[in-house]
Scaffold this active site. Sequence first.
Site, mmCIF file in Angstrom:
data_model
loop_
_atom_site.group_PDB
_atom_site.id
_atom_site.type_symbol
_atom_site.label_atom_id
_atom_site.label_comp_id
_atom_site.label_asym_id
_atom_site.label_seq_id
_atom_site.Cartn_x
_atom_site.Cartn_y
_atom_site.Cartn_z
ATOM 1 N N ASN A 60 36.864 41.233 39.200
ATOM 2 C CA ASN A 60 38.301 41.290 38.934
ATOM 3 C C ASN A 60 38.895 42.611 39.424
ATOM 4 O OD1 ASN A 60 40.891 41.108 37.893
ATOM 5 N ND2 ASN A 60 40.261 40.061 36.053
ATOM 6 N N ASP A 61 38.700 43.671 38.649
ATOM 7 C CA ASP A 61 39.317 44.950 39.023
ATOM 8 C C ASP A 61 38.912 45.418 40.419
ATOM 9 O OD1 ASP A 61 40.680 45.153 36.645
ATOM 10 O OD2 ASP A 61 39.051 46.224 35.640
ATOM 11 N N VAL A 62 37.684 45.117 40.828
ATOM 12 C CA VAL A 62 37.194 45.650 42.103
ATOM 13 C C VAL A 62 37.805 44.964 43.318
ATOM 14 C CG1 VAL A 62 34.998 46.411 41.132
ATOM 15 C CG2 VAL A 62 35.160 44.150 42.161
ATOM 16 N N VAL A 63 38.616 43.909 43.101
ATOM 17 C CA VAL A 63 39.313 43.289 44.227
ATOM 18 C C VAL A 63 40.824 43.351 44.034
ATOM 19 C CG1 VAL A 63 37.474 41.720 44.962
ATOM 20 C CG2 VAL A 63 39.034 41.006 43.159
ATOM 21 N N SER B 22 39.946 46.686 32.924
ATOM 22 C CA SER B 22 40.975 47.720 32.836
ATOM 23 C C SER B 22 42.216 47.218 32.117
ATOM 24 C CB SER B 22 41.365 48.184 34.235
ATOM 25 O OG SER B 22 42.054 47.150 34.896
#
Lengths: 468, 100
Positions: A394-397, A435
């Site tokens: 999720n956050d990493v993309v 996050s």
Amino acid sequence: MIGNLIGGVYFLAAVLFILGLKKMSSPVTARDGIVWAGIGMVLATLVTFLKPNTGDLSVISNFELIIIAIMIGALPAWWFAKRVAMTDMPQMIAMYNGMGGGAAATIAAVELMRATTGHELSLTVQTLAVLGAVIGSVSFSGSIIAFAKLQGIMRTSFLFPGQQLVNLVFFIITLVLGVMVIVQGGSASMTLIVSFFILALIFGILMTLPIGGADMPVVISLYNALTGLAVGFEGFVLGNATMIIAGTVVGAAGTLLTQLMAKAMNRPLSNVLFSGFGAKGGEEATGEGVEGSLKPIDAADAAIMMAYAQQVIIIPGYGMAVAQAQHKIWELTKSLTERDVRVKFAIHPVAGRMPGHMNVLLAEAGVPYDLISDLDEINAEFEQTDVALVIGANDVVNPIARTDPNSPIYGMPILNADKAKNVVVIKRGRGTGFSGVENHLFYADNTRMLYGDGQKMVAELQQQVKSL
Amino acid sequence: MVEGFVGFTALYIFMLAAFVGYEVISRVPVILHTPLMSGSNFVHGIVLVGAMVALGHADTTLEKTIGFLGVILATGNAVGGYFVTERMLEMFKSSKGGAK
């Protein structure tokens, strides 16, 4: 004579450790690396039994106790290590690492207590013993908390008002007691020494309580470095150069790895340790400012999209581990490859719950390591990619990390999945990532959402691709 | 022996070992981060040797108890760390085959 033999074998062990670690820097020789290090460990342990019953610190007795303790320690460790599932590897490593830290602390405890009964230590040695004691104890109790969290025994972040102040107070008291132990040396009371250790253990617990979830890779790697340092310091205390070398090498390596992890999240280490990320948020965790809408897709359509693509990049995240989807993903990859679709895997450095977690899971499923790329290698390729398949990440993309300076994840290096021609996101529900930030990728024009359980959806994709 | 050792010689060892650790690890590819971490986790299992010495010269019951616990913990670190790392490294395969 016997002294030279022991010294020589210890030296050989140190050489084997360094060569072993060196060999672990390539997937081809890594397997030999651990075997070399293992031989070093066995030799060093065996030769320690030969230590003569004379001299000062080299005295060894209590042989029966040592052998019994080794057996009690070895059997369960071996049993669990052989059986633990790859998904549960982070907590297992945290546990073994904590045990090492605890062992370093017990060495300090024994030496500090002996100092009060006539085996006095110099000021330097006393100081190093105390330093190793604090670090080892923190690593021990902290790792147990990390284990409990990863195992799901404990909720991931535990926060209360004034937490940082409480932690600071405990830290200062621990330090003060430590200084008192150093200064009083041989005349320190047993109560003082015991209180010092208890405080250090409590501090380790308090320090780890607020940290959770996606910050775990940093924590595990940090405690690994700390245990290494503690072992190095106790090596000074016992005058054992192999312990100094092995401990320090691990300490330096762990520190470097910790920095890499923190950098991959674009947050200074202090922020990971002291801020309780995600928990304080909530304010900006809405979909406001997001353009577009969530556009669902079904497995059949997504399968067609991928089957007729030239290149597909799969981006796994912790969600893949939770859904145990790695084996199905490899089957899907094989089906696509049979149709001449090029399939690659893109892995973010902090995906999962420990450094390299995704790589281990994919390797377990049978994915060859040359199909797997990290951030720097693959980011330029997304523009020539027809489908980016995001599963459990999720956050990493989230492209907001590139575009919105007000976002808490701004500046974090991300995988540029949004640059692919089409993006398919497999997701259980509509929630946000760790996050708490809304993911703009999910709302993009070229993104389709495939809602459902990761493993089931990937299996369905695979069957659809096969039947085409 | 101990007093002479803990001096500048030990400091030099410490400094050099730190550089070795940094250099060895800075070339490790991302795919090996987990095995590497768990490999270095195994290497600090050398604390077992220290724990054996500590228990070996423990005198009072309290010291022996703590030393005993220390050897158990250290053995767990070394043994567990080894088998976990070995299992992970066994799984890494190249698509060209042949490689371990």
